[in-house]
Structures are given as C-alpha cells and as structure tokens.
Motif scaffolding. Structure first.
Motif, PDB file in Angstrom:
ATOM      1  N   HIS A  57       0.849  -1.187   0.000  1.00  0.00           N
ATOM      2  CA  HIS A  57       0.000   0.000   0.000  1.00  0.00           C
ATOM      3  C   HIS A  57       0.887   1.241   0.000  1.00  0.00           C
ATOM      4  O   HIS A  57       1.524   1.552   1.014  1.00  0.00           O
ATOM      5  CB  HIS A  57      -0.939  -0.024   1.208  1.00  0.00           C
ATOM      6  N   PRO A  58       0.954   1.945  -1.117  1.00  0.00           N
ATOM      7  CA  PRO A  58       1.843   3.107  -1.222  1.00  0.00           C
ATOM      8  C   PRO A  58       1.625   4.139  -0.132  1.00  0.00           C
ATOM      9  O   PRO A  58       2.587   4.783   0.313  1.00  0.00           O
ATOM     10  CB  PRO A  58       1.510   3.669  -2.607  1.00  0.00           C
ATOM     11  N   VAL A  81      14.473   0.170   0.160  1.00  0.00           N
ATOM     12  CA  VAL A  81      13.487  -0.490   1.027  1.00  0.00           C
ATOM     13  C   VAL A  81      13.591   0.082   2.437  1.00  0.00           C
ATOM     14  O   VAL A  81      14.688   0.223   2.976  1.00  0.00           O
ATOM     15  CB  VAL A  81      13.712  -2.013   1.076  1.00  0.00           C
ATOM     16  N   VAL A  82      12.438   0.414   3.014  1.00  0.00           N
ATOM     17  CA  VAL A  82      12.381   0.843   4.415  1.00  0.00           C
ATOM     18  C   VAL A  82      11.500  -0.125   5.191  1.00  0.00           C
ATOM     19  O   VAL A  82      10.342  -0.355   4.834  1.00  0.00           O
ATOM     20  CB  VAL A  82      11.839   2.273   4.560  1.00  0.00           C
ATOM     21  N   ILE A 233      11.693  -8.162   1.545  1.00  0.00           N
ATOM     22  CA  ILE A 233      12.696  -7.129   1.258  1.00  0.00           C
ATOM     23  C   ILE A 233      13.171  -7.229  -0.180  1.00  0.00           C
ATOM     24  O   ILE A 233      13.283  -6.219  -0.897  1.00  0.00           O
ATOM     25  CB  ILE A 233      13.875  -7.242   2.246  1.00  0.00           C
ATOM     26  N   GLU A 234      13.438  -8.434  -0.645  1.00  0.00           N
ATOM     27  CA  GLU A 234      13.933  -8.591  -2.008  1.00  0.00           C
ATOM     28  C   GLU A 234      12.866  -8.240  -3.037  1.00  0.00           C
ATOM     29  O   GLU A 234      13.170  -7.643  -4.084  1.00  0.00           O
ATOM     30  CB  GLU A 234      14.479 -10.002  -2.195  1.00  0.00           C
ATOM     31  N   ASP A 239      11.020  -3.955  -6.877  1.00  0.00           N
ATOM     32  CA  ASP A 239       9.950  -3.076  -7.348  1.00  0.00           C
ATOM     33  C   ASP A 239      10.281  -1.600  -7.207  1.00  0.00           C
ATOM     34  O   ASP A 239       9.649  -0.751  -7.834  1.00  0.00           O
ATOM     35  CB  ASP A 239       8.655  -3.351  -6.577  1.00  0.00           C
ATOM     36  N   ALA A 240      11.246  -1.284  -6.332  1.00  0.00           N
ATOM     37  CA  ALA A 240      11.473   0.112  -5.965  1.00  0.00           C
ATOM     38  C   ALA A 240      12.272   0.856  -7.017  1.00  0.00           C
ATOM     39  O   ALA A 240      13.224   0.337  -7.588  1.00  0.00           O
ATOM     40  CB  ALA A 240      12.194   0.196  -4.625  1.00  0.00           C
TER      41      ALA A 240
END
Length: 254
Positions: A57-58, A81-82, A233-234, A239-240
C-alpha cells in the motif's frame, strides 16, 4: 521517573487518507491472526499467505521518515526499502526478532545499502513499557539507541524489569556517556511526546500487537522466520525506483 503525561487519546485509526484506513484494516487482520488463540505459541506470526493477501500500500510506504537526523533509525536515507518496526521492549517476540533475525537483516541488507530500518516505540504493556520506550529515545539523543536496544533485548533482560535503576544500568551498558542527561531526557516532555507520536502512528495503521512491521507499505506481523523478511525485502527492492539523492545514513555517513 514520572508517569507520561501525554498518552494517545484514541486507539482508533487516524485519518491518514482513505487508502491508509483501508490498509489499516488489513494490518489489523494480520495482527489479529498473529495472536489468534489457535496460533501455536512457537509460531507467533501469521503465515505468508496472509501477508501476501495484505499486499503493498503506497500510502503506508509514505510513513517512512527517511530523516538522516533520526536517532532511532539505521541505514541510508535513500535505501530502496524501508522496514518500519513497531515494537515494545517488554515484548518477548520483539526480543526474538531483535536477537535472531534483525542482525542478519542488518548484515545482509542494511550494510549494502538496500535496507533502512526505522524504529517506532509502541509500548502496549503498561508503565514499564512506556518507561523503557522513553529511555530508548533518551539513549538515542546521545547516539546510543541501537546499543540500548541490544542491551534491553538481550536474552533474559526483560525479566529484570524496566524500573528507573534498571534503565540507568542498561544505559550504562549501552555506553551512554552522560547518565544524568539520560535521566533528565527520559523524564522529559520531549520523550513523552516522541513516544506518543509513534504510538498514534501504530494505532492509526491498525497495529494491535507487537512486533508489527511495514516493508515499503506491506504489512507483516510477528516474529516471522528470516525467510519471510528476506522475500519481502527482495521483492520490495526489485519493485522500488531510486529514492532521493541524499545518500546519508542516520549517522551522517555515505
């Protein structure tokens, strides 16, 4: 130490926006599944299917602060990634994550710049939880939050309680230089307010148990196996898109 004067006024979701409120229901469901009576005590968290159903969810991803001055975070501000962790120092499963899983995530993902970890104090087990949360914030003001975190989550530490003398001993163990300042900061309105902000955020996204996590907007609840965090995380890293250009971690290095 004084009792906190500022407590969250409500445990109902805050109005972060329609998408966040809808997502909050998903995190609430994941949290419920993590603590449901028929969940075996040896596996406190939900299965991966529930997490995958929750999705990304952005609007929840936007809760990442990415502030280089954040004393309760580690990793580059522009990490793709956070992971936001909502946790309580009296929570046994939080301690399990801190001892068994988090160090491997730091070594594998934080150190190579993939992951940033942002801590949110989410004390839900009463006055000692709140006192430990304020103390962790105070340790952070002298750059020793993660050392305090490690000491407070050491095997058997929570059984000794988090009274005033014990918190001071943990600060000493963590290498906090000015213990008198630590005591003042722990009792300060600033500490109380900082903890209350984190609590409100946790309640606002529907968290009902600890530990609860957001990984780039994907809810994860409980001390899941390392493989669950690795996959999340991966997938998030793949996607990021590149984020920002600050390139600083929370200690001001590149």
């Amino acid at each position: 130490m004084p009792t906190p004067t500022a407590r969250p006024k409500s445990r109902k979701p805050l109005v972060f926006g329609t998408v966040v409120v809808l997502a909050a229901g998903l995190l609430g469901f994941v949290s419920y599944r993590a603590t449901a009576p028929d969940t075996p005590s040896t596996t406190p968290a939900v299965g991966t299917a529930a997490e995958e159903d929750a999705g990304v969810h952005p609007e929840l991803a936007k809760l990442a602060r990415r502030d280089a001055a954040d004393k309760l975070a580690r990793g580059r501000t522009d990490a793709p990634v956070v992971l936001i962790e909502y946790a309580d120092f009296k929570c046994g499963y939080c301690g399990k994550f801190a001892r068994d899983t988090e160090p491997e995530l730091v070594e594998k993902y934080v150190e190579d710049g993939t992951l940033r970890i942002e801590w949110r104090n989410f004390p839900i087990f009463g006055k000692e939880s709140e006192a430990a949360a304020r103390a962790s914030w105070a340790a952070g003001q002298q750059g020793r939050f993660w050392e305090f975190h490690r000491a407070a989550y050491a095997d058997g530490a929570k059984e000794k309680g988090f009274g005033e003398d014990r918190l001071r001993a943990l600060a000493r163990e963590a290498g906090v230089e000015d213990l008198d300042r630590f005591t003042r900061d722990t009792a300060s309105t600033a500490a109380t307010d900082a903890v209350a902000r984190d609590q409100e955020q946790a309640y606002g996204i529907g968290a009902t148990s600890t530990p609860s996590f957001l990984i780039n907007g994907r809810p994860v609840a409980g001390a899941q196996p390392l493989s669950v965090f690795t996959r999340a995380i991966e997938a998030a890293a793949a996607d990021a898109a590149p984020v920002g250009n600050a390139g600083e971690d929370s200690e001001g290095t590149r």
